[in-house]
Design a protein around this motif. Structure first.
Motif, PDB file in Angstrom:
ATOM      1  N   ASN A 102       1.705   0.475   8.881  1.00  0.00           N
ATOM      2  CA  ASN A 102       0.918  -0.626   8.295  1.00  0.00           C
ATOM      3  C   ASN A 102       0.407  -1.572   9.368  1.00  0.00           C
ATOM      4  OD1 ASN A 102       1.212   0.375   5.771  1.00  0.00           O
ATOM      5  ND2 ASN A 102       2.279  -1.424   4.922  1.00  0.00           N
ATOM      6  N   ASP A 162       0.796  -1.238   0.000  1.00  0.00           N
ATOM      7  CA  ASP A 162       0.000   0.000   0.000  1.00  0.00           C
ATOM      8  C   ASP A 162       0.821   1.278   0.000  1.00  0.00           C
ATOM      9  OD1 ASP A 162      -2.712  -1.249   2.132  1.00  0.00           O
ATOM     10  OD2 ASP A 162      -2.220  -1.502   0.009  1.00  0.00           O
ATOM     11  N   TRP A 163       2.154   1.225  -0.169  1.00  0.00           N
ATOM     12  CA  TRP A 163       2.946   2.467  -0.225  1.00  0.00           C
ATOM     13  C   TRP A 163       3.582   2.595  -1.600  1.00  0.00           C
ATOM     14  CZ3 TRP A 163       3.901   6.020   3.895  1.00  0.00           C
ATOM     15  CH2 TRP A 163       3.298   5.658   5.122  1.00  0.00           C
ATOM     16  N   THR A 171       1.198   7.039   0.997  1.00  0.00           N
ATOM     17  CA  THR A 171       0.091   6.094   1.063  1.00  0.00           C
ATOM     18  C   THR A 171      -1.176   6.854   1.403  1.00  0.00           C
ATOM     19  OG1 THR A 171      -0.592   3.930   1.924  1.00  0.00           O
ATOM     20  CG2 THR A 171       0.177   5.547   3.530  1.00  0.00           C
TER      21      THR A 171
END
Ligand SMILES: C[C@H](O)[C@H](O)[C@H]1CNC2=NC(N)=NC(=O)C2=N1
Length: 98
Positions: A89, A18-19, A28
């Protein structure tokens, strides 16, 4: 602290879901169920930031949170940015599981 090469960044990003990397920073964005969940995640992240003495540039709009990580002292992305991103995260996953 030296900034990482683009190659190093791209390979480390493979283990960081997700980055993404652009403009010399990690980025993100998260969407939470509501404002309270978003704020509680931000508060938990804040404690990680203080522990690492590494702070994000972030924007919260209602239940969304956009985060940018870079190391000012190195004018780019360093290990610290990846360390904080991984910690974020972990927190956000917990938030999403609740
Ligand atoms: C003096 C203090 O250690 C520095 O300003 C720290 C604080 N938090 C920081 N946060 C981030 N993202 N980058 C930095 O270079 C940085 N430096």
């Amino acid at each position: 602290m030296l900034k990482l090469s683009e190659e190093a960044i791209e390979s480390k990003l493979k283990n960081l879901i997700d980055w993404e990397y652009y403009d010399d920073a990690l980025h993100t964005d998260f969407v939470f169920d509501n404002f309270k969940d978003c704020m509680s995640a931000m508060n938990r992240i804040a404690f990680e930031c203080e522990a690492l003495n590494h702070h994000p540039e972030w924007t919260n709009i209602y239940n969304t949170l956009d985060i940018t990580l870079t190391t000012h002292d190195a004018n780019g992305v360093t290990e610290l940015d990846f360390k904080l991103a991984a910690a974020i995260n972990k927190i956000v996953e917990v938030e999403e599981e609740d």
